[in-house]
Write a protein that holds these residues in place. Sequence first.
Motif, short mmCIF file in Angstrom:
data_model
loop_
_atom_site.label_atom_id
_atom_site.label_comp_id
_atom_site.label_asym_id
_atom_site.label_seq_id
_atom_site.Cartn_x
_atom_site.Cartn_y
_atom_site.Cartn_z
N ALA A 104 2.31 11.23 0.36
CA ALA A 104 2.00 9.80 0.47
C ALA A 104 2.32 9.28 1.87
O ALA A 104 1.55 8.50 2.47
N THR A 105 3.47 9.69 2.42
CA THR A 105 3.87 9.21 3.75
C THR A 105 2.91 9.69 4.83
O THR A 105 2.41 8.91 5.65
N VAL A 106 2.64 11.02 4.84
CA VAL A 106 1.76 11.59 5.87
C VAL A 106 0.32 11.10 5.69
O VAL A 106 -0.34 10.67 6.65
N GLY A 107 -0.15 11.15 4.47
CA GLY A 107 -1.54 10.77 4.23
C GLY A 107 -1.81 9.31 4.50
O GLY A 107 -2.81 8.95 5.14
N ALA A 133 0.83 -1.21 0.00
CA ALA A 133 0.00 0.00 0.00
C ALA A 133 0.86 1.25 0.00
O ALA A 133 0.54 2.25 -0.69
N ALA A 134 1.96 1.23 0.77
CA ALA A 134 2.86 2.40 0.79
C ALA A 134 3.47 2.64 -0.58
O ALA A 134 3.61 3.79 -1.03
N LEU A 166 -3.66 4.47 10.27
CA LEU A 166 -3.94 4.54 11.71
C LEU A 166 -5.45 4.54 11.97
O LEU A 166 -5.93 3.85 12.88
N VAL A 167 -6.20 5.31 11.20
CA VAL A 167 -7.63 5.45 11.46
C VAL A 167 -8.41 4.24 10.96
O VAL A 167 -9.21 3.64 11.70
N CYS A 210 0.66 9.49 -5.56
CA CYS A 210 0.96 10.87 -5.15
C CYS A 210 2.04 11.49 -6.03
O CYS A 210 2.03 12.71 -6.29
N THR A 211 3.00 10.68 -6.47
CA THR A 211 4.04 11.19 -7.35
C THR A 211 3.45 11.63 -8.68
O THR A 211 3.84 12.65 -9.26
N ARG A 212 2.49 10.86 -9.18
CA ARG A 212 1.82 11.24 -10.43
C ARG A 212 1.04 12.54 -10.27
O ARG A 212 0.97 13.37 -11.19
#
Length: 429
Positions: free
Chosen positions: A98-101, A77-78, A107-108, A85-87
């Motif tokens: 991508a990392t933060v989102g 998934a990562a 987590l949620v 996100c890069t696209r």
Amino acid sequence: MDDITTTTLSLFLVLLILLSGFFSSSETGMMSLNRYKLKHSVNKKNKGAILTQKLLSRPDRLIGLILIGNNFVNILAASIATIICTRLWGPDAGVIIATVGLTFIVLVFAEVTPKTLAALHPERIAFPASFILMPLFKLCYPFVLGLNSITNGLLRIFGIKINDIDNDHLNSDELKIIVNEAGALIPKRHQNMLLSILDLEQVTVEDIMVPRNEINGINIEQPIDEIINQIKNSVHSRLPIYRDEIDHVEGFLNARQMVKLLTYDDNEITKEALLKAMTPVYFIPEGTPLNTQLLNFQRRKSRIGLVVDEYGDILGLATIEDILEEIVGEFTTDFADSSRDIQKEEDGSVIIDGSATIRDINRTLKWELPTDGPKTLNGLILEYIEAIPQAGTGMRLEGYPMEILQVKSNMIKSIRVWPELYQNKTELD
């Protein structure tokens, strides 16, 4: 990967997050299961419970399987989130977004929410999940076995043996907690009975016996007419027969033999007939726990025995009814009849015989006098004041205001207690 559209990758990412939530909730649900509820469901032939029990038989392999699946989908998934996100935002900003989102989303939606749900309803999560985890376990068995071999080897380095899995056996204290926490599932009276059964091993025959000086028996050396009169007026179903004093006991006369003897004419009842009708004496060593003594009564098919110390001296008399009362409580409901040694007065005070046992007082009056020392109230007071008190002496024992009413032969015969004063003091404190 470049040929796959962003929409397809996004849908695949959503699927991976759902799979991550599945593995997270499965782990928490499996580990949060009540083992006894699980066994009950297994006994009812619940297929999900049966599969779950098989998986939990080796928790190390179950955890290995779940973590293999969870880490695989999270890492994949990562990677997909980074590509998406890069696209959309370019290589620099895309990696950060991508990392933060993805961290927030995992987590949620894949950790906190599913794990909380599984902790609240473990059976609803674990049982259905077992239908997926069991085939997956068989499919991934080589990987799981290899992973467990490495991890178990590391644990052995630290002296931890994976086979030393703690069993589900509970001691009596743990069982008491389960009974107390049963709440409305078990009626309060049944809870008290269960707790009393668990307490039997901590109570000895000395705690429930009739003291030596209160034993009501037949002195065979008395005139026969006095003996007959005693049998006719006896309120007991079993009477010890002795010569001169209780230490020279000959046997017991039970109710059936009493009734049979009383059908004879008084002139036909002889001492020889009494001695022939009696049953042998059963001696009980002091210190015998009540759970052991209950089994001893059952094996011997006996209902009564004399408690003796290490020198063979008789300390008191114990019956199976005394043990049963420890479990179910007094067989009478009226306060005045619940204990002949405890009488409630109109002014709210309570008159207690000095020979009354501490356990009987605590059970009848709902008090909490210490039971790890003297067995009677007389002994507890003498230990407390370290002297023989005089009548009229007032004191406060364990918070209870008391007055010594009668002292005879260096023994406290009766005490008056005011429970209301103790309750008022407690409320002020």
